[in-house]
Design an enzyme around this catalytic site. Structure first.
Site, PDB file in Angstrom:
ATOM      1  CG  ASP A  67      68.667  -8.984 100.447  1.00  0.00           C
ATOM      2  OD1 ASP A  67      68.997  -8.553 100.699  1.00  0.00           O
ATOM      3  OD2 ASP A  67      69.928  -9.514  99.658  1.00  0.00           O
ATOM      4  CG  ASP A 136      74.485 -20.257  98.159  1.00  0.00           C
ATOM      5  OD1 ASP A 136      75.109 -19.111  98.822  1.00  0.00           O
ATOM      6  OD2 ASP A 136      73.262 -20.359  98.184  1.00  0.00           O
ATOM      7  CG  HIS A 138      73.665 -16.078  98.994  1.00  0.00           C
ATOM      8  ND1 HIS A 138      73.120 -16.938  99.446  1.00  0.00           N
ATOM      9  CD2 HIS A 138      73.621 -15.217  99.602  1.00  0.00           C
ATOM     10  CE1 HIS A 138      72.797 -16.948 100.701  1.00  0.00           C
ATOM     11  NE2 HIS A 138      73.455 -15.547 100.773  1.00  0.00           N
ATOM     12  CD  GLU A 143      70.210 -18.717  97.864  1.00  0.00           C
ATOM     13  OE1 GLU A 143      71.679 -18.642  97.850  1.00  0.00           O
ATOM     14  OE2 GLU A 143      69.465 -19.399  98.704  1.00  0.00           O
TER      15      GLU A 143
HETATM   16  C1  F6R Z   1      71.589  -9.997 102.466  1.00  0.00           C
HETATM   17  C2  F6R Z   1      72.591  -9.813 101.268  1.00  0.00           C
HETATM   18  C3  F6R Z   1      72.784 -11.362 101.464  1.00  0.00           C
HETATM   19  C4  F6R Z   1      74.503 -11.983 102.624  1.00  0.00           C
HETATM   20  C5  F6R Z   1      74.260 -13.186 103.147  1.00  0.00           C
HETATM   21  C6  F6R Z   1      75.274 -12.862 103.755  1.00  0.00           C
HETATM   22  O1  F6R Z   1      71.292  -8.293 102.328  1.00  0.00           O
HETATM   23  O2  F6R Z   1      71.812  -9.593 100.350  1.00  0.00           O
HETATM   24  O3  F6R Z   1      73.306 -12.130 100.328  1.00  0.00           O
HETATM   25  O4  F6R Z   1      75.222 -11.138 102.532  1.00  0.00           O
HETATM   26  O5  F6R Z   1      73.348 -14.075 102.898  1.00  0.00           O
HETATM   27  O6  F6R Z   1      74.915 -13.368 105.112  1.00  0.00           O
HETATM   28  P1  F6R Z   1      75.100 -12.988 106.878  1.00  0.00           P
HETATM   29  O7  F6R Z   1      76.494 -11.824 106.569  1.00  0.00           O
HETATM   30  O8  F6R Z   1      74.265 -12.693 107.570  1.00  0.00           O
HETATM   31  O9  F6R Z   1      76.184 -14.194 106.964  1.00  0.00           O
END
Ligand code: F6R
Length: 266
Positions: A67, A136, A138, A143
């Protein structure tokens, strides 16, 4: 689904790095799917160490990131292109021309999303997809309530996700966190040959419990990995802490501590 409960984040990251090392040795042109965020930073550090020790050659590896924020220049320190360069690409011998991050500045975002999907397909598909998980549930920036068969698309971010990321990557400045991102869809992730999800800390425990023990639901996107042909979760004790005790015992029985240690360096 394979659930590996590790002593800590370091052990989990080393095991995944060792797995990637073995994969690249077996197939030098491995196609990696990569994630950003705080979770994979230790993994990238260990991949750099293995590269410096002459154990991994990234020269033929291709990569596709999950992303990117809409509207951030690749030179912005919070953009995911910047993150990847700084955390991994600048330190190993990967050819940057073979690294891909969604184009968050595209004028025609629909066309850019389709081009990203087409590019992954033309590259032979993703061999190993690395994932973190949001509080959440994701994966990527998919989301809650996103279609579980979604492809690369533009996603509006939830307030909680923006708050998490403001804290970690925008000096707490919520206003500076973009409201939208371009992300691989959960369906895109499900097409990968192997999906490896990392999760560390108590904050991830409810999302992990939902993904592993809950019903498959678009309210926890990671639960869709129950349908993946080869999904592996490498999580620490805290992230595992809301799983049912009998399941924790079962998952731990699969790997004794000595097996985990051996796998770190295999
Ligand atoms: C990032 C991504 C997100 C993160 C998720 C967890 O490329 O795709 O899904 O993996 O938001 O973020 P952290 O690792 O910062 O807790």
């Amino acid at each position: 689904m394979q659930i590996v409960i590790c002593k800590d984040a370091d052990q989990a990251s080393k095991m995944v790095a060792a797995y990637i090392e073995r994969a690249i040795k077996a197939k030098p042109a491995t196609v990696l799917g990569l994630a950003t965020g705080s979770t994979p930073i230790r993994l990238y550090k260990d991949l750099i160490r293995r590269y410096k020790e002459g154990r991994i050659d990234f020269s033929k590896v291709h990569s596709w990131n999950l992303d990117e924020y809409i509207g951030l220049e690749p030179t912005h320190p919070a953009s995911y292109r910047y993150f990847m360069n700084e955390q991994l690409f600048d330190h190993v011998n990967i050819d940057k021309a073979n690294t891909h991050v969604p184009d968050g500045l595209a004028k025609d975002v629909e066309a850019a999303a389709q081009a990203y999907e087409d590019g992954i397909k033309a590259d032979g598909g993703i061999d190993i997809q690395i994932l973190g998980i949001g509080s959440d549930g994701h994966i990527g920036f998919n989301e809650p309530a996103t279609s579980l068969v979604s492809r690369t698309h533009v996603q509006t971010l939830m307030l909680g996700t923006r708050q998490d990321n403001a804290r970690l990557f925008f000096d707490g400045k919520l206003d500076e966190v973009p409201t939208r991102a371009m992300t691989m869809g959960t369906g895109t992730v499900l097409d990968s040959r192997t999906a490896i999800l990392l999760a560390f800390g108590k904050g991830k425990a409810p999302a992990i419990a939902g993904a592993v023990e809950g019903a498959i639901s678009h309210m926890n996107q990671a639960s869709a990995l129950q349908m993946h042909r080869d999904a592996k979760f490498f999580i620490d004790e805290d992230a595992a802490s809301m799983l049912t005790p009998k399941n924790i015992d079962f998952f731990k029985a699969v790997y004794a501590d000595s097996d985990l240690k051996a796998l770190e360096n295999a």
